[in-house]
Design a protein around this motif. Structure first.
Motif, PDB file in Angstrom:
ATOM      1  N   LEU A  32       0.932  -1.106   0.177  1.00 15.97           N
ATOM      2  CA  LEU A  32       0.038  -0.177  -0.013  1.00 15.97           C
ATOM      3  C   LEU A  32       0.788   1.288   0.060  1.00 15.97           C
ATOM      4  O   LEU A  32       0.624   2.366  -0.665  1.00 15.97           O
ATOM      5  CB  LEU A  32      -0.981  -0.022   1.364  1.00 15.97           C
ATOM      6  N   THR A  33       2.049   1.309   0.880  1.00 18.86           N
ATOM      7  CA  THR A  33       2.846   2.312   0.838  1.00 18.86           C
ATOM      8  C   THR A  33       3.339   2.879  -0.546  1.00 18.86           C
ATOM      9  O   THR A  33       3.331   3.760  -0.934  1.00 18.86           O
ATOM     10  CB  THR A  33       3.862   2.172   2.142  1.00 18.86           C
ATOM     11  N   THR A  34       3.864   1.672  -1.184  1.00 17.13           N
ATOM     12  CA  THR A  34       4.717   1.828  -2.371  1.00 17.13           C
ATOM     13  C   THR A  34       3.739   2.340  -3.423  1.00 17.13           C
ATOM     14  O   THR A  34       4.241   3.150  -4.416  1.00 17.13           O
ATOM     15  CB  THR A  34       5.461   0.669  -2.830  1.00 17.13           C
ATOM     16  N   ASP A  35       2.308   1.791  -3.167  1.00 20.48           N
ATOM     17  CA  ASP A  35       1.462   2.504  -4.231  1.00 20.48           C
ATOM     18  C   ASP A  35       1.040   3.847  -4.040  1.00 20.48           C
ATOM     19  O   ASP A  35       1.198   4.588  -4.850  1.00 20.48           O
ATOM     20  CB  ASP A  35       0.073   1.326  -4.104  1.00 20.48           C
ATOM     21  N   ALA A  36       0.833   4.196  -2.749  1.00 19.03           N
ATOM     22  CA  ALA A  36       0.587   5.616  -2.525  1.00 19.03           C
ATOM     23  C   ALA A  36       1.755   6.517  -2.671  1.00 19.03           C
ATOM     24  O   ALA A  36       1.400   7.708  -2.949  1.00 19.03           O
ATOM     25  CB  ALA A  36       0.244   5.541  -1.037  1.00 19.03           C
ATOM     26  N   ASP A  38       3.650   5.761  -5.200  1.00 22.17           N
ATOM     27  CA  ASP A  38       4.042   6.064  -6.771  1.00 22.17           C
ATOM     28  C   ASP A  38       5.667   5.475  -6.878  1.00 22.17           C
ATOM     29  O   ASP A  38       6.391   5.973  -7.696  1.00 22.17           O
ATOM     30  CB  ASP A  38       4.108   7.439  -7.222  1.00 22.17           C
ATOM     31  N   SER A  39       5.855   4.372  -6.099  1.00 22.01           N
ATOM     32  CA  SER A  39       7.214   3.940  -6.213  1.00 22.01           C
ATOM     33  C   SER A  39       7.807   3.233  -7.494  1.00 22.01           C
ATOM     34  O   SER A  39       6.771   2.508  -7.962  1.00 22.01           O
ATOM     35  CB  SER A  39       7.529   2.934  -5.112  1.00 22.01           C
ATOM     36  N   PRO A  40       8.994   3.431  -8.033  1.00 23.14           N
ATOM     37  CA  PRO A  40       9.390   2.518  -8.961  1.00 23.14           C
ATOM     38  C   PRO A  40       9.641   0.932  -8.634  1.00 23.14           C
ATOM     39  O   PRO A  40       9.473   0.899  -7.347  1.00 23.14           O
ATOM     40  CB  PRO A  40      10.658   2.932  -9.423  1.00 23.14           C
ATOM     41  N   PRO A  41       9.552   0.081  -9.486  1.00 16.99           N
ATOM     42  CA  PRO A  41       9.557  -1.263  -9.060  1.00 16.99           C
ATOM     43  C   PRO A  41      10.992  -1.495  -8.197  1.00 16.99           C
ATOM     44  O   PRO A  41      11.878  -0.762  -8.274  1.00 16.99           O
ATOM     45  CB  PRO A  41       9.875  -1.826 -10.184  1.00 16.99           C
ATOM     46  N   LEU A  42      10.868  -2.326  -7.142  1.00 15.03           N
ATOM     47  CA  LEU A  42      11.871  -2.649  -6.148  1.00 15.03           C
ATOM     48  C   LEU A  42      12.183  -4.133  -6.290  1.00 15.03           C
ATOM     49  O   LEU A  42      11.501  -4.914  -6.673  1.00 15.03           O
ATOM     50  CB  LEU A  42      11.440  -2.097  -4.739  1.00 15.03           C
ATOM     51  N   PRO A  43      13.495  -4.470  -5.949  1.00 15.31           N
ATOM     52  CA  PRO A  43      13.917  -5.850  -5.858  1.00 15.31           C
ATOM     53  C   PRO A  43      13.046  -6.595  -5.063  1.00 15.31           C
ATOM     54  O   PRO A  43      12.551  -5.956  -3.980  1.00 15.31           O
ATOM     55  CB  PRO A  43      15.288  -5.743  -5.507  1.00 15.31           C
ATOM     56  N   ALA A  44      12.617  -8.015  -5.244  1.00 12.61           N
ATOM     57  CA  ALA A  44      11.683  -8.546  -4.294  1.00 12.61           C
ATOM     58  C   ALA A  44      12.209  -8.758  -2.872  1.00 12.61           C
ATOM     59  O   ALA A  44      13.600  -9.041  -2.836  1.00 12.61           O
ATOM     60  CB  ALA A  44      11.854 -10.019  -4.938  1.00 12.61           C
ATOM     61  N   GLY A  45      11.383  -8.593  -1.871  1.00  8.94           N
ATOM     62  CA  GLY A  45      11.815  -8.665  -0.420  1.00  8.94           C
ATOM     63  C   GLY A  45      12.613  -7.389   0.029  1.00  8.94           C
ATOM     64  O   GLY A  45      12.772  -7.191   1.236  1.00  8.94           O
TER      65      GLY A  45
END
Lengths: 149, 146
Positions: A32-36, A38-45
């Motif tokens: 939810l945070t990365t959506d709110a 507008d984060s770019p993709p992050l490495p898994a985990g």
């Protein structure tokens, strides 16, 4: 209504330690945070680096309301952010639990032409992983309007 | 990518800052400050007619720019910002930056950068500095700090 904070009250805040707390980076909250934000993709985990801030503030052992009350203010007074500094020492991980420790490191009263009397209160928080390594350090200051000071 | 003093960081853009995202962040952060969700309070405080974005979210836009540029969040070492003005619901913002120096820390080449967040048609919302570790092949040569 809070009692007006005197300059002596303010200066005595420096050195006050917060209760030690903890913060777990829950997977759904991270999503939810990365959506709110507008984060770019992050490495898994791997948690978004802003978790150096979110974990620090979220796990600091007292709520923002309690912090505001400690400095004689409240959310209704409209406190604002002044400065923020983040030091990223270790990548933070989704699902991990971190200990958060720290306290108030500075307090000053100022007067601005437009803003009137206001206080700047700074605090440092260290985010520590389960091995005892400091993963991040978050230093922040809030500006508290003192309309009745 | 070759990096040296003067290299501009690719801009990170948010087309429209969302009031709904502010509500989400208020809950996630347990941030009770009503300027992020209650228009009546915003108006009563003389802060206009749009809710105010959380300062850390403005900071996050700059982190997003650094993550997108560095390619690996672990390469971001430090960020320091001053909050200069508010970002409001509906604003379009750009995070930007420029490398001010490149130097070695013994193990890595480190880029020091000036960073900022601007509101399109408005003011600079925050400004500060960032430290980012570079891949060995990226540094175009050490440069003195300004």
């Amino acid at each position: 209504m809070n009692r007006p904070m005197t300059l002596d009250d303010l200066e005595r805040l420096v050195g006050v330690e917060f209760p030690v707390g903890e913060f777990t980076i829950e997977g759904y909250e991270h999503w939810l945070t990365t959506d709110a934000i507008d984060s770019p993709p992050l490495p898994a985990g791997v948690a978004h680096p802003m978790y150096a801030y979110y974990a620090a503030l979220g796990g600091m052992g007292l709520t923002l309301d309690e912090l505001f009350a400690m400095v004689g203010s409240s959310a209704a007074d409209g406190p604002m952010f002044g400065e923020a500094a983040l030091e990223f020492r270790e990548a933070m991980r989704v699902g991990e639990t971190y200990r958060v420790e720290g306290g108030i490191t500075g307090a000053a009263r100022k007067t601005g032409k437009r803003a009137g009397v206001f206080d700047i209160v700074s605090f440092e928080l260290r985010v520590v992983d389960s091995s005892g390594t400091v993963a991040a350090v978050s230093t922040n200051s809030f500006i508290f309007p003192r309309r009745t000071a | 990518m070759r990096v040296s003093a003067g290299t501009e960081l690719p801009v990170f853009e948010v087309d429209e800052v969302r009031a709904a995202a502010m509500k989400t962040m208020a809950v996630l952060l347990r941030d009770p400050n009503p300027i992020h969700f209650d228009l009546d309070v915003v108006a009563a405080l003389g802060m206009g007619d749009r809710v105010i974005n959380q300062g850390p979210t403005n900071m996050a836009y700059v982190v997003n720019m650094l993550v997108a540029w560095a390619g690996d969040p672990a390469r971001i070492r430090a960020l320091k910002v001053r909050f200069l003005d508010n970002v409001r619901a509906g604003d379009r913002v750009f995070a930007g930056g420029i490398v001010t120096s490149v130097a070695g820390d013994g193990r890595h080449q480190i880029a020091e950068c000036d960073v900022w967040l601007d509101v399109v048609g408005g003011t600079r919302a925050l400004a500060g500095s960032a430290t980012v570790a570079l891949k060995g092949s990226e540094a175009a040569g050490e440069t003195p700090a300004k």
